[in-house]
Design a protein around this motif. Sequence first.
Motif: not given
Ligand code: GDP
Length: 305
Positions: A122-124, A143-145, A282-287, A149-151, A112-120, A257-261
Motif C-alpha cells: 500500500a505504501k509503495l 493462503f492467508r485468509a 525503510i518503513g517507519v510507521g503504519e500509515g 480483503a486487506q489489500l 514472511v507473514n507479519g513483517v508488514g508486506k501488505t502494508t508496504t 519495516t518497523k524501524l520506528d519501533g
Molecule cells: P503481512 O502479514 O506481512 O502482510 O503484514 P501486514 O502488512 O498485515 O502488517 C502487520 C502489522 O505490522 C500491521 O499491524 C501493520 O500496521 C504493521 N506495520 C507494517 N509496517 C510497519 C512499520 O513500518 N512500522 C510499524 N510500527 N508497524 C508496521
Amino acid sequence: RSGLSKTRQQINDTAGFLGNDVRDVFTNRLETVEDLEYALIAADVGRAATEEILEDVRRSEGRNLQDALMSALTLQLEPDARRAEFRKLGFAPQASRVSVDPRGHVVMVIGVNGVGKTTTIAKLGQYYQSRGRGVMFAAGDTFRAAAGAQLGEWGQRLGVPVVQGTDGGDPAAVAFDAASARRARGTDLLFVDTAGRLHNKHNLMEELKKVRRVVDKADPGEPSEVWLVLDAVTGQNGLQQAKKFHESTPLTGVIVTKLDGTSKGGILVPIVRELGVPIKFIGVGEGAGDLQPFDSAEFVRALFD
Ligand code: GDP
C-alpha cells in the motif's frame, strides 16, 4: 527534507535505530574502539560486519571516532559494487541513494507473514502514484485468509485497482491475470503480493519461483523485480530469512519495516554486506505515507543528530 526530519523525529521518539549504546559514541560518552565494538554487537550489527566497521575505524587515523564510525557505517550500508567505489573515493561516501525506479513493470513483494508486506505494498502504491506513475496491485497471497480483503481495502482507499484471486486459489494464476491486465492497460507498475507462511517452507519457495516464472512469461521484456520485506525487530533471524529467500528467488531489493519501533536496526548492515542487495526503502510507521527511500549517508547522519 521533511521526510528525513520525520525519520529523525521518530528515531528520537523511540529507542533509536542503533540503540543508546551506539548513540553514546556521539555524545562522547563512548571513547574507545572496544566500547564501540560492544555497542555494535548490542545493536545487532553482527560479528562479521562489526569487525569490518572496526577495521575501517582503526584505519581512519587522525579522524575522530564519530566521523570514522559514520563513514564506516555508511560504507557498510552500500551493496558490494558501490562499496568498492566508495572506498576509492577515500572513505567519503557521496550520492548514497540507490535508484528506487523499478526496471520493468512488475515488482514481486515477498516476505514472511507479519513483517508488514501488505502494508508496504500500500505504501509503495502511494509513493509511486504520488510521483505520477500508474499503479496496480495483485492479491497473490491466497493462503492467508483476509490478505486479499486487506489489500482490497488499501486499493480502494488509494484508488489503486486490485486484481483478486480466490482464497486458497492458485497464486500464480492471480499473478498471471494481473500481469496480463497490466500489459493490456499499459499501467506503469504492478505490485504482486505473495504468501508468507513460515511452515512448509519448501512449498512456499517453489510457489514464489512459479509466480516469478509466470509473471515474466505474461509480461516479457525487463525481468521483474523481487523485493523482500523484512521486519527490523526480528534482528539476526531476519538475516537468515533473507538468505533463504535470496537462494530460491534472487532478490533485487530489500525493504526494512518497523524501524520506528526498534533499537536493533543494526540488522541493515549485515543484510547489505552479506547479500549485496540494496535496501530500497525503510518503513517507519503504519500509515500509507510512512515509507522512505533509503539513503545510507543521510540515514546514518540522521541517527546521530
Ligand atoms: P503481512 O502479514 O506481512 O502482510 O503484514 P501486514 O502488512 O498485515 O502488517 C502487520 C502489522 O505490522 C500491521 O499491524 C501493520 O500496521 C504493521 N506495520 C507494517 N509496517 C510497519 C512499520 O513500518 N512500522 C510499524 N510500527 N508497524 C508496521
